[in-house]
Motif scaffolding. Structure first.
Motif, PDB file in Angstrom:
ATOM      1  N   THR A  52       0.845  -1.198   0.000  1.00  0.00           N
ATOM      2  CA  THR A  52       0.000   0.000   0.000  1.00  0.00           C
ATOM      3  C   THR A  52       0.881   1.248   0.000  1.00  0.00           C
ATOM      4  O   THR A  52       1.788   1.362   0.833  1.00  0.00           O
ATOM      5  N   GLY A  81       2.757   4.400   0.803  1.00  0.00           N
ATOM      6  CA  GLY A  81       2.947   5.169   2.032  1.00  0.00           C
ATOM      7  C   GLY A  81       2.955   4.356   3.308  1.00  0.00           C
ATOM      8  O   GLY A  81       3.365   4.859   4.361  1.00  0.00           O
ATOM      9  N   ILE A  82       2.513   3.094   3.256  1.00  0.00           N
ATOM     10  CA  ILE A  82       2.412   2.310   4.494  1.00  0.00           C
ATOM     11  C   ILE A  82       3.791   2.026   5.079  1.00  0.00           C
ATOM     12  O   ILE A  82       3.954   1.962   6.304  1.00  0.00           O
ATOM     13  N   ILE A 118       4.918   4.860   7.264  1.00  0.00           N
ATOM     14  CA  ILE A 118       4.160   4.909   8.513  1.00  0.00           C
ATOM     15  C   ILE A 118       4.691   3.863   9.485  1.00  0.00           C
ATOM     16  O   ILE A 118       4.902   4.141  10.677  1.00  0.00           O
ATOM     17  N   SER A 171     -10.164  10.511  10.243  1.00  0.00           N
ATOM     18  CA  SER A 171      -9.392  11.745  10.383  1.00  0.00           C
ATOM     19  C   SER A 171     -10.308  12.959  10.499  1.00  0.00           C
ATOM     20  O   SER A 171     -11.357  13.026   9.862  1.00  0.00           O
ATOM     21  N   ALA A 175      -8.834  15.789   4.726  1.00  0.00           N
ATOM     22  CA  ALA A 175      -9.062  14.351   4.688  1.00  0.00           C
ATOM     23  C   ALA A 175     -10.523  13.962   4.848  1.00  0.00           C
ATOM     24  O   ALA A 175     -10.876  12.806   4.673  1.00  0.00           O
ATOM     25  N   ARG A 193      -0.082  10.542  10.947  1.00  0.00           N
ATOM     26  CA  ARG A 193       0.432  10.453   9.578  1.00  0.00           C
ATOM     27  C   ARG A 193      -0.729  10.241   8.628  1.00  0.00           C
ATOM     28  O   ARG A 193      -1.855   9.968   9.052  1.00  0.00           O
ATOM     29  N   ALA A 194      -0.456  10.307   7.346  1.00  0.00           N
ATOM     30  CA  ALA A 194      -1.464  10.053   6.312  1.00  0.00           C
ATOM     31  C   ALA A 194      -2.704  10.913   6.528  1.00  0.00           C
ATOM     32  O   ALA A 194      -3.834  10.412   6.603  1.00  0.00           O
ATOM     33  N   ALA A 252      -3.541   7.788  10.373  1.00  0.00           N
ATOM     34  CA  ALA A 252      -2.651   6.918  11.133  1.00  0.00           C
ATOM     35  C   ALA A 252      -2.290   7.567  12.457  1.00  0.00           C
ATOM     36  O   ALA A 252      -1.874   8.734  12.490  1.00  0.00           O
TER      37      ALA A 252
END
Length: 224
Positions: free
Chosen positions: A26, A28-29, A32, A154, A159, A211-212, A216
């Motif tokens: 995934t 960006g995972i 994180i 979020s 977001a 994050r994200a 996250a």
């Protein structure tokens, strides 16, 4: 005779390979996960227990931090994801990484041997996550490190439009018991918040990051 498994374990066993693919690829995972392990800050020679290790996506990060003289113990209750994790360990020849099938609330680990405990995307599965965090804090004891990494809705302005997609992810990426819940997202948010709050209560030096775009949540600290 193999031990029978319940509906939740069956779900994660059935989709083990897909979950591993999502966990590793995934976008960006990886950053994180790295940030979460950085916040936990395990030291060379430490023994780190990962509760709910799943298919083992975090094992290499934890092993790199503790070095060859340290140990990593991955604990999960679902045999399918543990099979993927064991294959990852064997494929890489990690002699100091061990995989154990057990409930995260009753880990078969001696508290005297644990320096750090890490739980990724796990606390929302428990009805009383704050109590589970208390148990984990007792396991590592005063001076031990405790870290959490979770996903929740979020509140970031940029977001909010993505919360609908996140709702679908939560609905279909979890067992039927979660999908049939009257308010799965509210339950997820409440449980994640309760777990991270309790970590802060048990660790005077606790730090948290998001994050994200705020989906996250990362927290870690030293147990008092």
């Amino acid at each position: 005779m193999s031990e029978p498994i319940g509906p939740t374990q069956q779900f994660y066993t059935r989709w083990a390979r897909l979950y591993d693919l999502v966990a590793v690829q995934t976008p960006g995972i990886g950053s994180i996960r790295t940030a979460a392990v950085d916040l936990l800050d395990p030291q060379p020679g430490d023994t780190v227990v990962e509760m709910g290790c799943g298919s083992g996506a975090n094992l290499s990060l934890l092993r790199d931090r503790v070095g060859p003289e340290g140990r990593v113990i991955g604990v999960d209750v679902s045999p399918g994801v543990l099979s993927v994790a064991r294959k990852r360990v064997d494929r890489n020849g990690w002699t100091n990484v061990h995989i154990v099938r057990s409930d995260a609330t009753q880990p078969p680990v001696d508290s005297a041997d644990v320096d750090c405990l890490f739980a990724s995307l796990v606390v929302a599965m428990f009805d009383a996550p704050a109590g589970v965090v208390d148990d984990w804090a007792e396991l590592v004891g005063p001076g031990g490190r405790l870290g959490l990494m979770d996903l929740a809705r979020s509140s970031h302005p940029r977001a909010r439009v993505l919360n609908g997609l996140f709702r679908r992810f939560v609905t279909y990426a979890n067992p039927r018991s979660v999908r049939q819940s009257t308010a799965p997202l509210s339950t997820l948010d409440r449980r994640v918040a309760a777990a991270h709050k309790r970590l802060h209560e048990r660790c005077s030096d606790a730090q948290s990051e998001t994050r994200a775009l705020g989906f996250a949540r990362l927290s870690a600290g030293t147990v008092d």
